[in-house]
Design an enzyme around this catalytic site. Sequence first.
Site, mmCIF file in Angstrom:
data_model
loop_
_atom_site.group_PDB
_atom_site.id
_atom_site.type_symbol
_atom_site.label_atom_id
_atom_site.label_comp_id
_atom_site.label_asym_id
_atom_site.label_seq_id
_atom_site.Cartn_x
_atom_site.Cartn_y
_atom_site.Cartn_z
ATOM 1 N N GLU A 132 5.678 4.999 0.572
ATOM 2 C CA GLU A 132 4.685 4.082 1.107
ATOM 3 C C GLU A 132 4.107 3.154 0.173
ATOM 4 O O GLU A 132 3.925 1.951 0.476
ATOM 5 C CB GLU A 132 3.274 4.761 1.958
ATOM 6 C CG GLU A 132 3.969 5.599 3.026
ATOM 7 C CD GLU A 132 4.459 4.680 4.227
ATOM 8 O OE1 GLU A 132 4.566 3.509 4.156
ATOM 9 O OE2 GLU A 132 4.994 5.308 5.154
ATOM 10 N N ASP A 276 15.672 5.833 8.262
ATOM 11 C CA ASP A 276 15.796 4.264 8.338
ATOM 12 C C ASP A 276 16.326 3.584 7.272
ATOM 13 O O ASP A 276 17.136 2.855 7.091
ATOM 14 C CB ASP A 276 14.618 3.685 9.293
ATOM 15 C CG ASP A 276 13.594 4.354 8.786
ATOM 16 O OD1 ASP A 276 13.328 4.861 7.808
ATOM 17 O OD2 ASP A 276 12.343 3.776 9.229
ATOM 18 N N GLU A 369 6.319 6.204 20.117
ATOM 19 C CA GLU A 369 6.811 6.772 18.966
ATOM 20 C C GLU A 369 8.133 7.483 19.275
ATOM 21 O O GLU A 369 8.983 7.617 18.567
ATOM 22 C CB GLU A 369 5.603 7.567 18.157
ATOM 23 C CG GLU A 369 6.198 8.071 16.774
ATOM 24 C CD GLU A 369 5.927 6.995 15.808
ATOM 25 O OE1 GLU A 369 5.581 5.803 16.310
ATOM 26 O OE2 GLU A 369 5.921 6.937 14.551
ATOM 27 N N GLU A 400 8.843 -3.006 14.560
ATOM 28 C CA GLU A 400 10.352 -3.121 14.479
ATOM 29 C C GLU A 400 11.075 -3.876 15.540
ATOM 30 O O GLU A 400 11.920 -4.361 15.475
ATOM 31 C CB GLU A 400 10.788 -1.491 14.405
ATOM 32 C CG GLU A 400 10.620 -0.797 13.060
ATOM 33 C CD GLU A 400 9.298 -0.270 12.768
ATOM 34 O OE1 GLU A 400 8.331 -0.382 13.613
ATOM 35 O OE2 GLU A 400 9.064 0.113 11.570
#
EC number: 3.2.1.-
Length: 790
Positions: A132, A276, A369, A400
């Site tokens: 992150e 991802d 989610e 996204e």
Amino acid sequence: MRIIWSLTLTLWISHQCFGSGFQKSSFNRHELHHCRQEAQSLFYHAYDNYLRLAYPDDELYPIRCRGRTRNVENDADLDRNDVMGNYSATLVDSLTTLAIMGDKDRFKKAIDLIRTDLEPEFKINATVQVFETTIRILGGLLSAHLYATDPAKRVFLGREYDGILLHRAHRLADRLLPAYLTKTGLPLPRINLATEYRNVPPGFLQENNAAAMASPMLEFTLLSYLTHDDKYRQVTKYAFDKIWSLRSEIDLVPMSFSPHTEMANNFYTGIGASIDSFYEYALKGAILFQDDELWNVWELSYNALRKHSRGDWFFSNVELMSGHEILPWIDSLSAFFPGLQVLAGDVPDAQKKHLMFLKLWNTYGGIPERWEFDPREFENNEQELNASYVPLPWYPLRPEFVETTYFLYRATRDAFYLQVARSILQDLKNYFMTDCGFAGLQDVMTGQFQDRMETFVLSETLKYLYLTFDVDNELHKDGSNVIFSTEAHPLWLKAADFKRYKSSSFFEDTRYRDHLLRVQQRDASLKSSNINRFFHDISNLLLYRARYPDRNSTLNRKGISTGTCPIMRSANDSFQFLHSDVIRHCERLFEIDYRYASNLRKPSKLIDRVPIELESSFYHIWGSQTSPLPKCQLPPTTDSFDVIFRVGWSNSKTPPNSQLSGVYGPIKDSITIESLIGVRLQVEALIPGAIDLHGEVVDADYLAYLWELNSPAALGFPNPGQDFKNSASNDPRRPIYRVSILNGIQLAHNATVWINSTLDTSPSALGMNHNGMLMLDKVPVVNALFKSMF
Ligand code: DMJ
């Protein structure tokens, strides 16, 4: 006087992003301009309030309207502490949105704040997630540095700029890199910026996911290009390569590993959370660094995904070694993937996959989610049943779906995607905007908000919205290798950067050099001791599995009696034809609504909400009165099976997933494959009267003709063992098989698969008849033909 009045009115109307303006005209330049401005003003609303009410804290509470920081009382509050390192995360992550908007003034002020306020060495006593921090802070600083130093950009700072952003990025990278000093070379998930791993509870360091372990390679490699210190690239690329080397025999990558043992922690994989950006950075890294190795990883991994995990409307979670579909859900994060498919050139499939997320947005007013697609039966009441489809019900304004919409608009220029973006913009303004920012949903079913505005709302969600409408943005005129990082920070390298890096890069830091040597030695010794570290050899000959068990569900077919779209009819009787290619050519636009009718259950307060694709303000503009009503393709009622040919797998010269690499569907005519080894076919069982995958009713006469053509008598080959089951030949509903999907590539109705080789082996279930057709279970596959017979 009258003329002037009506002119003014027209201008006023066409200058609205929302409201009646759109009913009077299409997306002309004025409207694009005003939607862009709307996106910008939403961004400023949150950004300026962050600076006013929350800075220097990491985030802004959008409901309480004050700063939000780490939870110092509870280290284990990882959800919060992982992304907040007391480094003014929202400020840093927003830098490139300011740059993209060309707001030099705010951009400069933000850099000044970083210069004066941010701890220069990042020696901060905070344990944060390496991934992150890399994508939000390191990536944000690097990208802003590229902007500040590029004379072609509006925010170019020239002599005013002293390289401070690169300097800060460099220091931060030095704080993060020790996470890779494990005996496997795979990074620990977290690190304390001041103390490395001292004082970090061991429980925080046991497991890391594939995306988090592999992805920092991109930002760190860029840092090596800019500083010429190659340790950042070499250390992180080693971890990326190792993750890829731990893939299964069929090229599927586990989602989670122990950084201490490199053992995989799970036996399934997908494309969303935890994996991802592994795929994303294989492709984007190949583009940014002109790297053939990364391109190869992308090609093989994407081939494996589309072969094993690609369904009609989404990629599903599959078991690593067989590719069996398991865990019947898709997650919000996977909405980025169609955008990546666009980048790879697979636009038609990206358009289909985007539709699934559109339907989720229509249903829930956000993307939950996690959403389950298997119908349930046992819940107590309607409310519980509805909620059971969204086991993880939050929507924190993730980017996204917007990101994918943006990429599809850039690739197709179809107004449909502008309509989707406009609608999301409108929802942000009408539902999610608070007095000082934007609050996402804690629960899409109850509509309960969460008092949280993650940094990606400003760095990604609003940025992609803005860019969708900013058709002339400098990024869109840029013919270079620019890519968006996974946090939407634009990154590029120029020819001169490559040249300088090539001539001046060095790797002198003995701490990391020695470490890499040790890890390499360990890898070599594990290899020579021939230890199978993860996967068993499974060399079964042939694997069958049934798919789409819900095909015959009456619930899913409810209301369909003709080929005309009932939803369209009821929504707007006068609507006739749409000048949007997506809608005009997408006969399956409403198939998801039928197929998943039992799972797409709206919360009660959204019952009357009109789906984005049916909003009248869109229809009236993009419709015409002259053409017939569009047809809806009927959902299939045939059974389908997946067949994977594994014979001689390991001795095969061609790696199982390299056949057909770079071929995107649908295949209209014919396609040739070298061999069946490693191939995965979706085979459809055609029976008279059934609706096939193309929405056609299977014609009984056609089937009878096929049976006749392939009958033992017609073939002069009365060998039931190699041809028909005698018992089957008398059954009027006996099926004929047809390949509908080959290695994840869709075949058109009449397309033929030519097989170049002969059969490698003849297990009883497998054969070839005298017409040269592939036989499965003694049933001919009408469109799979062996070339040698012709
Ligand atoms: C972002 O921080 C990045 O896009 C990341 O790769 C995963 N998703 C979040 C936003 O949803």
